[in-house]
Design a protein around this motif. Structure first.
Motif, PDB file in Angstrom:
ATOM      1  N   GLU A 198       0.838  -1.206   0.000  1.00  0.00           N
ATOM      2  CA  GLU A 198       0.000   0.000   0.000  1.00  0.00           C
ATOM      3  C   GLU A 198       0.870   1.251   0.000  1.00  0.00           C
ATOM      4  N   ILE A 201       2.382   1.756  -3.416  1.00  0.00           N
ATOM      5  CA  ILE A 201       1.397   2.286  -4.364  1.00  0.00           C
ATOM      6  C   ILE A 201       1.170   3.768  -4.117  1.00  0.00           C
ATOM      7  N   LEU A 202       1.055   4.140  -2.823  1.00  0.00           N
ATOM      8  CA  LEU A 202       0.852   5.553  -2.494  1.00  0.00           C
ATOM      9  C   LEU A 202       2.048   6.382  -2.932  1.00  0.00           C
ATOM     10  N   GLN A 204       4.136   5.637  -5.383  1.00  0.00           N
ATOM     11  CA  GLN A 204       4.105   5.697  -6.846  1.00  0.00           C
ATOM     12  C   GLN A 204       3.072   6.712  -7.325  1.00  0.00           C
ATOM     13  N   ASN A 205       1.924   6.708  -6.679  1.00  0.00           N
ATOM     14  CA  ASN A 205       0.880   7.672  -7.052  1.00  0.00           C
ATOM     15  C   ASN A 205       1.349   9.105  -6.818  1.00  0.00           C
ATOM     16  N   ALA A 206       2.048   9.292  -5.697  1.00  0.00           N
ATOM     17  CA  ALA A 206       2.557  10.637  -5.399  1.00  0.00           C
ATOM     18  C   ALA A 206       3.579  11.056  -6.448  1.00  0.00           C
ATOM     19  N   LEU A 208       3.740   9.979  -9.567  1.00  0.00           N
ATOM     20  CA  LEU A 208       3.030  10.221 -10.822  1.00  0.00           C
ATOM     21  C   LEU A 208       2.341  11.588 -10.809  1.00  0.00           C
ATOM     22  N   LEU A 209       1.775  11.942  -9.661  1.00  0.00           N
ATOM     23  CA  LEU A 209       1.122  13.243  -9.544  1.00  0.00           C
ATOM     24  C   LEU A 209       2.144  14.369  -9.673  1.00  0.00           C
TER      25      LEU A 209
END
Length: 220
Positions: A198, A201-202, A204-206, A208-209
């Protein structure tokens, strides 16, 4: 059949039921004196004692067979339950109503041995195996479970050799056949792998943002 003589005494159970007769038969006339009549009465009582004894033995044998069958069923059920209990990868402990250890599985034994360098013992107070800063939280959720409320708590702990471990703990009342609370089932799941995924993923999302924000800025 040509019988000319009959003398009989009823066979009577202790509760007054007549179940038969002890009798003397002959093909020629006869008579019994007082002593013989008394003897026949005594024999009838002795016969009833033997019959009741045999009936009692048969009943005991039947009860013994039923007990053996129930014992076998209980043993089989205990083996299945123990096998399920021991095969679990979760930390499981059954506690009494006063915080004493009633039972535990292999995972709990191995964890306590690895972390606390101690062997968990039935009858000990479980809080002696807890980290000091977790005792108050444990007691709070333990008491809620004693009131019949399922209770959950999660967190993470840093261990010297194991590093950080993320966990989820569940407290649930254990009940007897009469639905009376006899203790608490305490179960801990190791959710470290899930938490790390988790977090990844968080992260990676950060990232990407952040990349999206930079690209949008350059586009503008």
């Amino acid at each position: 059949p040509g019988l000319r003589f009959f003398a009989g005494v009823p066979l009577v159970t202790q509760n007054g039921q007549k179940v038969g007769t002890l009798c003397v038969l002959d093909t020629k006339p006869n008579d019994l004196d007082h002593h013989q009549r008394l003897l026949l009465t005594v024999l009838a009582k002795q016969v009833m004692k033997i019959m009741e004894l045999r009936a009692g033995v048969r009943l005991l044998e039947q009860k013994q067979a039923e007990l053996e069958e129930q014992k076998k069923l209980n043993t089989d059920a205990s083996i299945r339950l123990r096998s399920f209990f021991e095969s679990s990868t979760n930390f499981q402990v059954l506690l009494g109503k006063h915080g004493d250890i009633i039972d535990f599985n292999k995972t709990a034994f191995n964890f306590i041995k690895a972390v606390h360098k101690a062997k968990i013992i039935r009858g000990d107070q479980f809080i002696k195996y807890l980290a000091p800063d977790f005792v108050a939280t444990f007691i709070k959720h333990y008491n809620q479970a004693l009131q019949g409320q399922k209770s959950f708590v999660d967190g993470s702990t840093v261990y010297d050799e194991m590093g950080v471990i993320y966990w989820e703990a569940a407290f649930e009342a254990a009940r007897d056949d009469h639905d009376e609370i006899i203790g608490i089932s305490y179960l801990i799941r190791n959710v470290t792998e899930r938490k790390l995924k988790e977090q990844k993923i968080l992260s990676q999302n950060a990232s990407l943002l952040k990349i999206a924000h930079i690209q949008a800025h350059e586009f503008r």
